[in-house]
Scaffold this active site. Structure first.
Site, PDB file in Angstrom:
ATOM      1  N   ASP A  24       0.814  -1.215   0.000  1.00  8.50           N
ATOM      2  CA  ASP A  24       0.000   0.000   0.000  1.00  8.50           C
ATOM      3  C   ASP A  24       0.850   1.269   0.000  1.00  8.50           C
ATOM      4  O   ASP A  24       1.913   1.343   0.612  1.00  8.50           O
ATOM      5  CB  ASP A  24      -0.950   0.060   1.189  1.00  8.50           C
ATOM      6  CG  ASP A  24      -1.890   1.237   1.047  1.00  8.50           C
ATOM      7  OD1 ASP A  24      -2.720   1.200   0.133  1.00  8.50           O
ATOM      8  OD2 ASP A  24      -1.748   2.210   1.804  1.00  8.50           O
ATOM      9  N   HIS A  64      -3.434  -1.744  -3.268  1.00 11.47           N
ATOM     10  CA  HIS A  64      -3.531  -0.314  -3.577  1.00 11.47           C
ATOM     11  C   HIS A  64      -3.480  -0.254  -5.104  1.00 11.47           C
ATOM     12  O   HIS A  64      -2.408  -0.144  -5.686  1.00 11.47           O
ATOM     13  CB  HIS A  64      -2.363   0.431  -2.931  1.00 11.47           C
ATOM     14  CG  HIS A  64      -2.244   1.858  -3.323  1.00 11.47           C
ATOM     15  ND1 HIS A  64      -2.494   2.886  -2.464  1.00 11.47           N
ATOM     16  CD2 HIS A  64      -1.893   2.442  -4.496  1.00 11.47           C
ATOM     17  CE1 HIS A  64      -2.312   4.038  -3.087  1.00 11.47           C
ATOM     18  NE2 HIS A  64      -1.930   3.804  -4.320  1.00 11.47           N
ATOM     19  N   ASP A  90      -7.920   4.305   6.142  1.00  9.06           N
ATOM     20  CA  ASP A  90      -6.692   4.775   5.484  1.00  9.06           C
ATOM     21  C   ASP A  90      -6.045   5.901   6.294  1.00  9.06           C
ATOM     22  O   ASP A  90      -5.548   6.895   5.729  1.00  9.06           O
ATOM     23  CB  ASP A  90      -6.942   5.209   4.036  1.00  9.06           C
ATOM     24  CG  ASP A  90      -5.649   5.288   3.226  1.00  9.06           C
ATOM     25  OD1 ASP A  90      -4.566   4.953   3.767  1.00  9.06           O
ATOM     26  OD2 ASP A  90      -5.719   5.684   2.048  1.00  9.06           O
ATOM     27  N   HIS A 150       0.575  12.855   8.643  1.00  8.40           N
ATOM     28  CA  HIS A 150       1.787  13.556   8.214  1.00  8.40           C
ATOM     29  C   HIS A 150       1.995  14.727   9.168  1.00  8.40           C
ATOM     30  O   HIS A 150       1.053  15.148   9.846  1.00  8.40           O
ATOM     31  CB  HIS A 150       1.638  14.067   6.781  1.00  8.40           C
ATOM     32  CG  HIS A 150       1.534  12.970   5.763  1.00  8.40           C
ATOM     33  ND1 HIS A 150       2.593  12.157   5.420  1.00  8.40           N
ATOM     34  CD2 HIS A 150       0.485  12.541   5.022  1.00  8.40           C
ATOM     35  CE1 HIS A 150       2.190  11.279   4.510  1.00  8.40           C
ATOM     36  NE2 HIS A 150       0.919  11.479   4.266  1.00  8.40           N
TER      37      HIS A 150
HETATM   38  O1  DOR Z   1      -3.252   9.087   0.971  1.00  4.26           O
HETATM   39  C1  DOR Z   1      -2.471   8.160   1.112  1.00  4.26           C
HETATM   40  N1  DOR Z   1      -1.558   8.136   2.096  1.00  4.26           N
HETATM   41  N2  DOR Z   1      -2.527   7.173   0.251  1.00  4.26           N
HETATM   42  C2  DOR Z   1      -1.615   6.210   0.235  1.00  4.26           C
HETATM   43  O2  DOR Z   1      -1.714   5.365  -0.584  1.00  4.26           O
HETATM   44  C3  DOR Z   1      -0.496   6.214   1.167  1.00  4.26           C
HETATM   45  C4  DOR Z   1      -0.800   6.969   2.373  1.00  4.26           C
HETATM   46  C5  DOR Z   1       0.427   7.306   3.143  1.00  4.26           C
HETATM   47  O3  DOR Z   1       1.205   6.401   3.467  1.00  4.26           O
HETATM   48  O4  DOR Z   1       0.605   8.494   3.492  1.00  4.26           O
HETATM   49 ZN    ZN Z   2      -3.362   3.011  -0.459  1.00  4.29          ZN
END
Ligand code: DOR
Ligand code: ZN
Length: 400
Positions: A147, A174, A281, A285
């Site tokens: 993913d 993914h 999900d 960050h």
């Molecule tokens: O929005 C996302 N964040 N999609 C992803 O596929 C990875 C994930 C991430 O690891 O930040």
């Molecule tokens: Zn993903």
């Protein structure tokens, strides 16, 4: 011992008032009335449910502890009424071998306050070149995923599918084609070819965060043909938002918010069962990363704390989804698809329980967030169904 008094549990699509006695890590007894002198949780007018199971969580540790740690991520899950999560492998080290996986498993033992079942990666360092050591990790995981990236190396994917079949692992895809990337076609092209491969090999194949109408059409068709090994999940943000709602970096994720017709197709897929579960999900960050220019900032939003309130408020309270189905999409189906250890609100099962406030609306504020990330598009929104208490293995791990 803990006694949960006067809570409302879901029985045959109805709310029924029951008392629940917990002894050690287990549910000991569920009865109309239990009276015992011990620690008591007053659950009057609250929904008492088996803790939710979220199969799509980025915990970021090991490797990216500035974004999240196993400690903060699992606390955030507990706050959201989620008692089991599957953690994604875009980590450092990437769990592509037993040695690398063990780094994460040790941290989980030490720091996790909910059950964590890590994915192993499909390919070494998710680079889509060399297959991970699946033989080695098979006994320690329930699923495989790269993913964050699509697997475009179809020979490697077929090899991984054969291993998945052999070891009864579920591949969580993914689905993204590297040429079309974030475009709607990027998802659809990948979904179509992966469905063909999954039909051929027959392993359990689960599509993550589906977001495009044509993807649901293809998955629905495969399921109607009898391929019950093919499943998919949808995420709260794709159910609630479309591309016109994008205001800032907290609305940027991959797959991105799509057309309104895609959002309606996402809802339809959840309602008709094409998508048998919801997964957050959760992708934290840092503030610094998310305050970069929109085009440069990373994809991802947090979601553990708002998944249950969003689904409860928008789908259960509005009668689009029944109480039984609420439990299916948040608890039982994730367990079934990934063959996770059984959980239920019944005597003899581990006491993994969420107690939700379904009486009053609450505004989700930045100050209450327990994740290290505050990148949520849902801050400032009001929902029912926030958690009052979360219990994991008989211990209170969150209390409002
Ligand atoms: O929005 C996302 N964040 N999609 C992803 O596929 C990875 C994930 C991430 O690891 O930040
Ligand atoms: Zn993903």
């Amino acid at each position: 011992m803990i006694l949960i008094k006067n809570g409302l549990i879901i029985e045959n699509n109805r709310l029924v008032k029951k008392d629940i006695l917990i002894e050690d890590n287990l549910i000991k007894q569920i009865e109309d009335v239990i009276d015992i002198d011990c620690e008591i949780i007053d659950a009057s007018n609250s929904l008492v449910m088996p803790g939710a199971v979220d199969v799509h969580v980025h915990l970021r540790e090991p490797g990216f502890v500035n974004k999240e740690t196993i400690k903060t991520g699992t606390l955030s899950a507990a706050k959201g009424g989620i008692t089991s999560i599957m953690s994604m492998p875009n980590l450092n080290p990437c769990p592509d071998s037993l040695q690398h996986l063990n780094v994460q498993l040790e941290l989980i033992k030490k720091d996790a306050c909910v059950n964590v079942y890590p994915f192993a990666s499909v390919s070494v360092n998710e680079e889509d070149k060399i297959i991970s050591d699946i033989d080695q990790v098979a006994d320690s995981v329930y699923g495989l995923s790269d993913d964050g990236r699509g697997v475009n190396n179809l020979e490697l994917l077929e090899e991984a599918m054969k291993k998945a079949l052999k070891y009864n692992l579920t591949i969580a895809s993914h689905a993204e084609d590297n040429f079309y990337k974030y475009d709607r076609l990027g998802e659809v092209v990948a979904v179509l070819r992966e469905i063909e491969l999954a039909k051929k090999i027959g392993c359990k194949y689960h599509f993550c965060h589906m977001s495009v109408k044509e993807s649901f059409d293809a998955i629905r068709k495969a399921q109607q043909e009898g391929f019950t090994n093919i499943t998919c999940e949808v995420s709260p943000h794709h159910l609630m938002l479309n591309e016109n709602n994008i205001k800032n970096a907290n609305f940027k994720m991959n797959p991105p918010l799509r057309l309104e017709t895609d959002r309606l197709a996402t809802i339809e897929a959840l309602l008709d069962g094409t998508a048998c579960m919801v997964a957050s999900d959760h992708a934290p960050h840092t503030k610094e990363e998310k305050s970069l220019e929109y085009d440069k900032c990373p994809n991802g939003i947090i979601g553990l704390e708002t998944m249950i309130p969003i689904i409860y408020t928008n789908f259960v309270k509005t009668n689009l989804i029944s109480l039984d189905k609420f439990l299916d999409i948040l608890v039982y189906n994730p367990i079934k698809v990934f063959d996770l250890p059984k959980r239920d609100l019944k005597a003899g099962y581990p006491a993994d329980i969420a107690i939700l406030d379904i009486e009053s609306e609450h505004e989700y504020t930045i100050d209450e967030i327990l994740s290290k990330g505050v990148n949520s598009p849902f801050i400032g929104n009001k929902y029912y169904g926030f958690t009052k208490y979360t219990i994991v293995n008989g211990k209170i791990v969150y209390r409002k």
